[in-house]
Design a protein around this motif. Structure first.
Motif, PDB file in Angstrom:
ATOM      1  N   GLU A   1      49.402 -11.415  48.861  1.00  0.00           N
ATOM      2  CA  GLU A   1      50.493 -12.117  49.562  1.00  0.00           C
ATOM      3  C   GLU A   1      49.949 -13.370  50.235  1.00  0.00           C
ATOM      4  O   GLU A   1      50.646 -14.352  50.434  1.00  0.00           O
ATOM      5  N   LEU A   2      48.670 -13.305  50.605  1.00  0.00           N
ATOM      6  CA  LEU A   2      48.103 -14.412  51.372  1.00  0.00           C
ATOM      7  C   LEU A   2      47.377 -15.443  50.531  1.00  0.00           C
ATOM      8  O   LEU A   2      47.098 -16.519  51.001  1.00  0.00           O
ATOM      9  N   VAL A   3      47.016 -15.092  49.322  1.00  0.00           N
ATOM     10  CA  VAL A   3      46.104 -16.009  48.618  1.00  0.00           C
ATOM     11  C   VAL A   3      46.626 -16.454  47.257  1.00  0.00           C
ATOM     12  O   VAL A   3      45.931 -17.131  46.534  1.00  0.00           O
ATOM     13  N   LEU A   4      47.854 -16.084  46.899  1.00  0.00           N
ATOM     14  CA  LEU A   4      48.304 -16.358  45.539  1.00  0.00           C
ATOM     15  C   LEU A   4      48.652 -17.827  45.321  1.00  0.00           C
ATOM     16  O   LEU A   4      48.263 -18.412  44.312  1.00  0.00           O
ATOM     17  N   LEU A   5      49.401 -18.417  46.227  1.00  0.00           N
ATOM     18  CA  LEU A   5      49.907 -19.769  45.992  1.00  0.00           C
ATOM     19  C   LEU A   5      48.941 -20.812  46.540  1.00  0.00           C
ATOM     20  O   LEU A   5      48.547 -20.780  47.690  1.00  0.00           O
ATOM     21  N   GLN A   6      48.572 -21.751  45.688  1.00  0.00           N
ATOM     22  CA  GLN A   6      47.695 -22.843  46.103  1.00  0.00           C
ATOM     23  C   GLN A   6      48.575 -23.978  46.615  1.00  0.00           C
ATOM     24  O   GLN A   6      49.197 -24.684  45.844  1.00  0.00           O
ATOM     25  N   THR A   7      48.662 -24.085  47.908  1.00  0.00           N
ATOM     26  CA  THR A   7      49.520 -25.118  48.483  1.00  0.00           C
ATOM     27  C   THR A   7      48.938 -25.573  49.805  1.00  0.00           C
ATOM     28  O   THR A   7      48.239 -24.805  50.483  1.00  0.00           O
ATOM     29  N   GLU A   8      49.229 -26.801  50.214  1.00  0.00           N
ATOM     30  CA  GLU A   8      48.724 -27.330  51.485  1.00  0.00           C
ATOM     31  C   GLU A   8      49.301 -26.571  52.674  1.00  0.00           C
ATOM     32  O   GLU A   8      48.794 -26.672  53.787  1.00  0.00           O
ATOM     33  N   TYR A   9      50.355 -25.793  52.434  1.00  0.00           N
ATOM     34  CA  TYR A   9      50.976 -25.057  53.534  1.00  0.00           C
ATOM     35  C   TYR A   9      50.334 -23.694  53.758  1.00  0.00           C
ATOM     36  O   TYR A   9      50.594 -23.026  54.745  1.00  0.00           O
TER      37      TYR A   9
END
Lengths: 406, 37
Positions: free
Chosen positions: A71-79
């Motif tokens: 849940e914490l590391v899947l999306l690579q985004t500046e947010y």
């Protein structure tokens, strides 16, 4: 005259090696403490089977440790928190100890490995409904557990003097259910077998094997220090530089900005699912389901989920080691599950069971239920935070750090 | 005395060789590929 020259020489060599190990440990700890802020800003998954860098992070007042899963590391985004807080805009940064495929059983071992250093320290345990609601039997997938397994963490739990026999029994029973992780690890397997079926004889054998366990832990801890120091030495000059840029954050504007980006990245479907995840789940939406038609299956699945027992284990470790923990849950993606035929009323069983497990331990719980209907909050069915969702999470982390939550 | 020193060096080399051969442990294992739900 020396009648035992080989014995004397071997003893001297072993003492010298032990002394060298001690000196290296001291050097490693100093290096880890010096560069832990730099490591926090990097992807440090390659040293995630260790614990040394987390020990260093625990000592830093401006690092907030977060444990959990994808849940914490899947999306690579500046947010995402490690990027969002990388310039310490509000005075702190997160140290992400979450791992892809992580679960409560993994986290329990990782926290056990921190041992006495966890006492009184603030940590966040971020969980989500994915395993309980989507995995077969609500159980961590074998491949995920195997991929996250650490012999060091496991042995630290087994030989932790501060954990109760019952906690170790629960842990051992579960860990023996993943035999591939124990291949070739004879002492660990032997110890888990003893702990899983406690008796006067098995308890005695376990304590007799304690010196051997400490010896093996000594070797593993040195290996951990070596891997961590090597990782740090490979960081570039730019990567070790920490920029602190305090600023006031306009959370409402950030939500708006992140939502606009998320909408752009969810245009492949009418369900607000991120484009990166749509292909994995689009088959589920081919046949429309009447609202409530899948409630019975959902309620059964979430109630029997194995992960609840593992969460209880992690909470026992937190309690027995005296950590100042806070549990933070991702919300159910209410509209998406409704599309699949599961009513909000049924979905709320997740929160009921979550509180039933967490509340008896007196650990503060932010269950995220109020986020469940926010459009574009989650990027998929597994409640992975979207760009917009991350802003809400970041704001919550900021409130936690400042002490205005819980 | 000289013999003891040489023997000690010999055993230190054995220890060093063992460390080189088996020194890198679990933490050096490669990351698995997460395939999600």
């Amino acid at each position: 005259m020396n009648r035992l020259p080989h014995l004397v020489a071997a003893a001297a060599a072993i003492l010298a090696a032990a002394a060298a190990g001690l000196v290296f440990s001291v050097y490693a700890r100093r290096t880890e403490n010096k560069y832990v802020h730099a490591v926090a800003a990097q992807d440090h998954a390659e040293i995630s089977r260790g614990i040394a860098i987390e020990r260093a992070a625990l000592q830093q007042p401006d690092l907030l440790l977060i444990y959990g899963a994808s849940e914490l590391v899947l999306l690579q985004t500046e947010y995402e928190a490690t990027r969002f807080f990388s310039t310490y805009p509000t005075g702190f940064m997160v140290f992400n100890a979450a791992t892809k495929g992580g679960s409560s059983l993994t986290v329990a071992q990782r926290l056990a490995a921190l041992g006495a250093e966890l006492r009184g320290r603030r940590i966040i345990f971020a969980i989500g409904p994915a395993i309980m609601t989507m995995a077969p039997f609500g159980d961590v997938a074998e491949r995920h557990y195997e991929g996250n397994f650490s012999e060091l963490h496991a042995l630290e739990l087994v030989f932790n003097p501060r954990l109760s026999q019952e906690t170790k029994r629960m842990a051992a029973e579960r860990m023996l259910g993943f035999p591939k992780t124990l291949d070739g690890k004879r002492l660990l397997k032997f110890s888990l077998t003893l702990l899983a079926r406690p008796s006067p004889a098995s308890t005695a054998l376990h304590y007799l094997s304690w010196p051997l366990g400490q010896l093996q832990l000594g070797v593993l801890r040195l290996q951990d220090h070596e891997a961590t120091v090597r990782y740090i030495h490979h960081l570039s000059a730019a990567e070790v530089e920490i920029r602190r840029e305090p600023r006031t954050l306009d959370w409402d504007a950030l939500v708006e900005q992140a939502e606009a980006e998320q909408i752009e990245n969810s245009d492949s479907n009418p369900y607000a699912v991120d484009n990166s995840q749509w292909n994995k789940i689009k088959e589920l939406f081919e046949v429309p389901a009447a609202l409530g038609s899948r409630d019975e299956d959902f309620l059964n699945d979430v109630t029997i989920a194995r992960e609840w027992k593992d969460l209880e284990l992690a909470l026992r470790v937190i309690h027995e080691l005296g950590a100042d923990a806070l549990i933070m849950s991702s919300p159910m993606n209410v509209p998406l599950w409704e599309t699949l035929g599961v009513s909000e009323h049924a979905q709320n069983r997740y929160y009921q069971l979550l509180h039933a497990v967490v509340d008896p331990f007196g650990v503060p719980l932010l269950d995220g239920q109020e986020w469940g209907r926010i459009p574009y909050f989650s990027m998929d069915l597994a409640s992975h935070a979207s760009r917009k969702g991350w802003i809400y999470v970041d704001q919550r982390l900021d409130q936690i750090y400042r002490g205005s939550l819980p | 005395m000289g013999r003891t020193v040489l023997l000690t060096g010999y055993y230190l080399l054995i220890i060093a060789a063992l460390v080189m051969l088996y020194g890198q442990g679990d933490s050096a294992a490669t990351e698995f590929i997460y395939q999600g739900f």
